[in-house]
Motif scaffolding. Structure first.
Motif, short mmCIF file in Angstrom:
data_model
loop_
_atom_site.label_atom_id
_atom_site.label_comp_id
_atom_site.label_asym_id
_atom_site.label_seq_id
_atom_site.Cartn_x
_atom_site.Cartn_y
_atom_site.Cartn_z
N SER A 170 4.29 -0.59 -5.91
CA SER A 170 2.86 -0.88 -5.83
C SER A 170 2.46 -1.90 -6.88
O SER A 170 1.65 -2.81 -6.61
CB SER A 170 2.06 0.41 -6.00
OG SER A 170 0.68 0.16 -6.02
N ASP A 202 7.19 -0.13 -1.02
CA ASP A 202 6.04 0.78 -1.09
C ASP A 202 6.04 1.75 0.08
O ASP A 202 5.85 2.96 -0.09
CB ASP A 202 4.76 -0.06 -1.10
CG ASP A 202 3.52 0.77 -1.36
OD1 ASP A 202 3.13 1.55 -0.47
OD2 ASP A 202 2.92 0.62 -2.44
N ALA A 233 -4.29 2.14 2.02
CA ALA A 233 -3.27 1.46 1.22
C ALA A 233 -2.14 0.95 2.10
O ALA A 233 -1.66 -0.18 1.93
CB ALA A 233 -2.74 2.40 0.15
N THR A 237 -1.41 -2.96 2.41
CA THR A 237 -0.14 -3.42 1.86
C THR A 237 0.73 -4.06 2.92
O THR A 237 1.35 -5.12 2.69
CB THR A 237 0.61 -2.25 1.19
OG1 THR A 237 -0.21 -1.68 0.16
CG2 THR A 237 1.91 -2.71 0.57
N SER A 266 -2.69 -1.91 -3.45
CA SER A 266 -2.14 -1.28 -4.65
C SER A 266 -3.17 -0.38 -5.31
O SER A 266 -2.85 0.73 -5.75
CB SER A 266 -1.67 -2.35 -5.63
OG SER A 266 -1.14 -1.77 -6.80
N THR A 269 -3.49 2.78 -3.37
CA THR A 269 -2.34 3.66 -3.59
C THR A 269 -2.55 4.50 -4.84
O THR A 269 -2.36 5.72 -4.83
CB THR A 269 -1.05 2.84 -3.73
OG1 THR A 269 -0.77 2.20 -2.48
CG2 THR A 269 0.12 3.73 -4.10
#
Length: 301
Positions: A170, A202, A233, A237, A266, A269
């Motif tokens: 992340s 990730d 997230a 991502t 990120s 997350t």
């Protein structure tokens, strides 16, 4: 034979005390520390390969991030003196103490590297500071996962093997995103590669963490506030990683959009994992039922 009784705690109260950490301060501290640490690694790589504008941008970004990270930590502690008190001893078995020393060593190095890059003065000192910051960066990016997993919080401790990998991936995604936003397109090829790899890492780490937690505790990663953040997230991502790999080399706008998605992913997350942990500590079933399951498995074995 009778059916096994359903679990209830005493008056339905939590079995463990949830951390009193502020979500804004500590989850923000997790995110900003990761951005700073991974950013220093990218800055060192950019400097070694002659990408000076990228190196300068990432050094300034890392200094800004670690400064805000330290401010968030001190704000949660309540008084600046509480941070300095942690530096009175060296205790390798304490993630908080080790992290305090990491932050205290990394901050001046990141500051010297950024100051030298911006002013053009003391290049040798700046290069040495860049190397020190890059050496400490990975530990700064991942140690907060150890800090969280070293608690009794089920959604954190249950994934203590996978959480550092998730935080490292992340952090790399965030730093790559910052490089895509701040650096010129002609210099962003390494950031594009790093973004794609970090996005894949990730996803793999998050999936492995949920599997390790088991179906019950993993509910906190899929439901409620934590679940919503972690789903966001994943989307951000993956979109940012795909955009970085496929589109960011073609135009500045695509690079910026991909970078912002990676940064947002990120942050989601870190805040999602934080929220999942608090939820797992507040509901006693996530503490006791897995313990009973493990005891039953031992008896059968």
């Amino acid at each position: 034979m009778v059916d096994r009784a359903e679990f209830t705690s005493y008056y339905g109260r939590p079995v463990i005390k949830a951390p009193s950490w502020s979500a804004r301060d500590i989850a923000g501290y997790f995110f900003l520390g990761g951005l700073a640490g991974a950013g220093s690694v990218l800055a060192a790589g950019a400097q070694l390969t002659g990408r000076r504008r990228t190196a300068t941008a990432m050094k300034v970004s890392s200094l800004t991030a670690v400064s805000l990270s330290a401010a968030a930590l001190v704000h949660d502690l309540g008084r600046p003196a509480r941070f300095s008190h942690m530096l009175r001893v060296v205790k390798p078995t304490s993630p908080m103490n080790v992290g305090s020393w990491l932050l205290a060593a990394y901050g001046p190095a990141a500051g010297a590297a950024a100051l030298s890059a911006v002013t053009g003065r003391a290049p040798r000192t700046g290069a040495a500071a860049t190397g020190v910051a890059a050496a400490l960066g990975p530990a700064l990016a991942a140690y907060t996962a150890v800090l969280a997993a070293d608690t009794a919080v089920p959604a954190w401790h249950g994934a203590h093997r996978e959480l550092p990998y998730l935080f490292a991936a992340s952090a790399t995604a965030a730093a790559s995103g910052m490089a895509l936003v701040a650096a010129p397109r002609a210099e962003n090829a390494p950031a594009r590669w790093a973004a794609g790899i970090a996005a894949a890492g990730d996803m793999l780490a998050a999936t492995a963490a949920e599997r390790e937690l088991g179906p019950l505790v993993a509910e906190t990663w899929r439901q409620g506030h934590g679940g919503r953040l972690l789903r966001a997230a994943r989307v951000l991502t993956l979109a940012g990683g795909a955009g970085a790999a496929l589109l960011a080399g073609r135009g500045r706008s695509a690079a910026v959009a991909s970078g912002l998605a990676l940064l947002a992913g990120s942050a989601c997350t870190r805040f999602g994992v934080f929220a999942a942990g608090i939820a797992s500590a507040q509901d006693p079933k996530y503490v006791v039922v897995p313990q009973r399951t493990r005891l039953d498995a031992r008896e059968v074995g």
